[in-house]
Design an enzyme around this catalytic site. Structure first.
Site, PDB file in Angstrom:
ATOM      1  CG  ASP A 245       4.847  -0.075   7.064  1.00 58.17           C
ATOM      2  OD1 ASP A 245       5.919  -0.623   7.371  1.00 58.17           O
ATOM      3  OD2 ASP A 245       4.125  -0.475   6.142  1.00 58.17           O
TER       4      ASP A 245
ATOM      5  NE  ARG B 266       9.874   7.434   0.333  1.00 58.21           N
ATOM      6  CZ  ARG B 266      10.825   8.367   0.201  1.00 58.21           C
ATOM      7  NH1 ARG B 266      11.327   8.615  -0.988  1.00 58.21           N
ATOM      8  NH2 ARG B 266      11.276   9.031   1.238  1.00 58.21           N
TER       9      ARG B 266
ATOM     10  CE1 TYR C 201      -5.057  -4.421   9.813  1.00 59.65           C
ATOM     11  CE2 TYR C 201      -2.988  -4.936   8.727  1.00 59.65           C
ATOM     12  CZ  TYR C 201      -4.142  -4.176   8.804  1.00 59.65           C
ATOM     13  OH  TYR C 201      -4.381  -3.171   7.898  1.00 59.65           O
TER      14      TYR C 201
ATOM     15  NE  ARG D  96       6.151   4.387   0.023  1.00 58.29           N
ATOM     16  CZ  ARG D  96       6.507   5.217   0.991  1.00 58.29           C
ATOM     17  NH1 ARG D  96       6.012   6.451   1.005  1.00 58.29           N
ATOM     18  NH2 ARG D  96       7.335   4.839   1.930  1.00 58.29           N
TER      19      ARG D  96
ATOM     20  CE1 TYR E 140      -6.320  -4.680   2.218  1.00 64.52           C
ATOM     21  CE2 TYR E 140      -6.823  -5.079   4.508  1.00 64.52           C
ATOM     22  CZ  TYR E 140      -7.049  -4.387   3.347  1.00 64.52           C
ATOM     23  OH  TYR E 140      -7.998  -3.400   3.308  1.00 64.52           O
TER      24      TYR E 140
END
Ligand code: ADP
Ligand code: SF4
Length: 702
Positions: free
Chosen positions: A270, A302, A180, A325, A61
């Site tokens: 998430d 994932r 956000y 990840r 971000y």
């Protein structure tokens, strides 16, 4: 080796607006812990993914305006032209390897506290985010956004998008996800406005539309515009114009974005840990968006298996295989599939240590990949190691846990003649037991991957069932000795000074090592946890599932208090409640005698008595370093035997999480005998300005 044709579909190029990704592997935006003060580390970290074959590599971000300040959490900025150079370093590094660079432009709205700049944050209606986790709690509420604020927000996005284009990015994001600012406009709980930005869904979605429009304006025909959005909440809300508000959002915005990046609405869903959530948990939301748009869709899950990935494409779930990840655990995942080396993929175990790094405010760490974040600072490459200065020099590694396995593998790759001796018949160290605890089976990938890789090295010999002592070692005469002999849990109690002090011993007192050894515990069992990570709760759940009556006691206000760092604290609580474990928080065990534990409230000192047959103390661990002490007491004999170094690694040096053990084993092996990066820790420094790098960067326009 050749690529398996089954996976050809993963290597098809995908057009995203005016740009084309070379394949379907998409490293989505994710926090790296690397701020603008670490531009070289950040660029090298992302360059490694591009080198590893990802078609798109994104930033984490990036704040578009000083009014979106997430300090002390590590975020990036693109506030003015001075920030361009720092990001251009990354785009150039990523482009060098043929990947596209994406940037996640971000405004945190009412979710940030603006602690650094002390300007009140803002949200559509002054509604505050009221988290209960202490590090997110702020004591200033956001101000209500005025029309002027909305105009400034759009201007900030436009300027940041222009700077991003100048910095060389190919994909520019509007971020309407996970609480956000733009997401806050979408939800009526946040948005109580009565102007054209509130009320009907058409009004609530207006800000996202306008953000997309200004971003498009800045992007011109050079960059793609992507929308990252969370739609879980809106899917449950009826709409007058469509099957749900989420349906309507997708219909209204599809013409304005070149790419949908779908994520979940909260951090815990998430980026859920494997302990509680299987792979592919986002599929219903991703597939939902895909079914409504003809624009490419990226989503995560994932994913580490190429069959699952190809299946997702064929089933029409998504167009681009998103990964955060899996791209951390193995930056070379796409390349390995391209080269027909699927078995070499170092699969993410879903432990979320990487997330904890962000919460800690430091560069990303990973259990599986010790080199992550160290690409520039220590010059560690995930696939290459420096050769040993004297090829064939011998090294003995004692202990086949995570530290010993990683150490033996890295030494083997460097060309040492390695002997790995493990006392038990099975490799794995602590993982032998821990992977049998509820939800932790996926963690065996730490062991499986290393075991498989070791089998390929003819210069590494593995001996199981070999408990070696000082005399054996002196006889073997290795040039180098690494002691990866692990640690043991202790029956130390937690003192009022918040340190482990005073041992409770005798019948009925146990540690996790006893449970691992299969000792039968008399009922009821008290698990006293001041370790605060997974062991206490996992053990309590394990015992409860095996029919024991379990009482979980902790001095913290929360079960597994540290697990908030790995996004698994809420699920841990639910798991304990679901298995009938009785919870006693804010309590320390003061004593245990004759079938009764005395608990003391840590704040009031009030005492209560808890009947129990067994007390399992999950607190401090101490290194198993008796062998080390015995050896260094015989220094002259070591020298005579040609043993030039004796080093403790992993838990035998400093007990910690598995990630620390792997890192320790890797570092020792990589740096032995002055391996290129020995002791190297380059200090990064901010880069400022527009003038940058090898190519001329045009000044932002407009
Ligand atoms: P780490 O997390 O640091 O790798 P572990 O506790 O997981 O530590 O693993 C340590 C391993 O070392 C265990 O499997 C244990 O059986 C083994 N070990 C301990 N002492 C010896 C020894 N003297 N000889 C061989 N193996 C040993
Ligand atoms: Fe996966 Fe754990 Fe590495 Fe994160 S730290 S990438 S969850 S293995």
């Amino acid at each position: 080796m050749a690529r398996n044709p089954r996976y050809d579909v993963l290597f098809e190029p995908v057009r995203i607006g005016p740009v084309t990704a070379r394949n379907r592997f998409y490293a989505v935006p994710h926090a790296s812990g690397m701020t603008n003060s670490m531009p070289h580390m950040r660029a090298a970290f992302r360059e490694t993914k591009a080198e590893g074959g990802w078609g798109v590599v994104c930033t984490g971000y990036v704040s578009i305006d000083p009014g979106s300040d997430d300090a002390p959490l590590p975020y990036a900025t693109l506030w003015d032209d001075d920030d361009v150079r720092s990001h251009a370093l990354m785009t150039e590094a990523v482009h060098k390897h043929g990947a596209l660079a994406g940037i996640e432009l971000w405004h945190g709205g009412g979710c940030v506290m603006n602690r650094l700049n002390r300007t009140p944050s803002m949200s559509p209606s002054g509604t505050a985010w009221m988290p209960t986790h202490v590090s997110y709690i702020g004591n200033q509420r956001p101000r209500i956004m005025q029309r002027e604020d909305i105009r400034e927000l759009l201007e900030s996005q436009k300027q940041a998008a222009r700077r991003a284009r100048t910095a060389g990015f190919d994909i520019l994001y509007v971020y309407a996800g996970m609480g956000y600012l733009p997401y806050e406009f979408l939800l009526p709980e946040w948005n109580h406005r009565t102007d054209e930005y509130g009320g009907s869904l058409a009004n609530r979605v207006r800000i996202v539309r306008e953000l997309l429009e200004v971003t498009r304006e800045a992007a011109g025909d050079q960059c793609a515009v992507a929308l990252r959005i969370s739609l879980e909440e809106l899917r449950g809300r009826p709409s007058e114009n469509a099957a749900s508000e989420a349906h309507e959002v997708v219909q209204r915005l599809s013409g304005l974005t070149d790419l949908w990046d779908v994520k979940m609405d909260s951090e815990t869903t998430d980026c859920a840990p494997s302990r509680f959530t299987p792979e592919g948990s986002h599929e219903p939301v991703i597939a939902f968006v895909k079914s409504l748009t003809d624009k490419p869709v990226v989503g995560v899950g994932r994913f580490t298996s190429p069959d699952t990935m190809a299946g997702q494409i064929r089933r029409g779930v998504l167009d681009l295989i998103g990964a955060a990840r899996p791209s951390i655990a193995d930056p070379f995942l796409p390349r390995k599939i391209a080269e027909g080396r699927e078995e070499d993929i170092r699969e993410c175990i879903g432990c979320n240590i990487c997330i904890s790094s962000w919460h800690d405010g430091v560069p990303v760490r990973c259990t599986q990949n010790p080199t992550i974040g160290e690409e520039w600072r220590r010059q560690w490459h995930p696939e290459r190691v420096p050769p040993a200065p004297h090829r064939g020099a011998s090294a003995l590694v004692l202990g086949g846990g995570p530290a010993g396995l990683e150490c033996a593998l890295t030494l083997g790759r460097r060309g040492y003649e390695v002997t790995l001796a493990e006392a038990e018949d099975e490799l794995g160290g602590r993982l032998r037991f821990e992977t049998r605890l509820p939800g932790l089976a996926t963690w065996s990938r730490v062991l499986d991957w290393r075991r498989n890789q070791l089998q390929r090295l003819s210069n590494v010999n593995v001996y199981r069932g070999n408990h070696l002592g000082a005399d054996d070692i002196l006889e073997l005469q290795p040039a180098h000795l690494a002691l990866a002999t692990g640690a043991r849990w202790t029956p130390l109690l937690y003192s009022p000074l918040e340190v482990p002090a005073g041992t409770v011993d005798g019948p009925g007192v146990y540690t996790p090592d006893d449970v691992a050894a299969g000792v039968a515990l008399p009922d009821p069992v008290v698990v006293f946890d001041f370790d605060n990570y997974y062991m206490g709760s996992a053990l309590a759940e394990h015992l409860a599932r095996n029919g024991r009556t379990v009482k979980y006691v902790t001095p913290s206000a929360h079960v597994s208090a540290w697990a908030v760092m790995t996004n698994e604290q809420p699920q841990t609580y639910r798991a304990l409640r679901a298995t009938g474990v009785e919870l006693h928080t804010l309590s320390r065990v003061e004593s245990f005698t004759g079938g009764e534990a005395t608990l003391v409230n840590v704040y009031t000192s009030a005492r209560t008595r808890l009947p129990c047959g067994a007390l399992v103390i999950v607190g401090a661990r101490l290194p198993n370093d008796a062998l080390y002490q015995a050896l260094i007491a015989r220094r002259e004999e070591l020298t005579a035997a040609g043993i030039t170094s004796v080093t403790r690694i992993g838990d035998a040096l400093a007990p910690g999480a598995i990630a620390h053990a792997v890192y320790s084993g890797h570092r020792y092996a990589r740096e032995l005998e002055g391996g290129k990066s020995e002791g190297l820790l380059r200090r990064d420094a901010p880069l400022r300005g527009l003038d940058t790098l090898s190519r001329p960067i045009p000044a932002p326009t407009g």
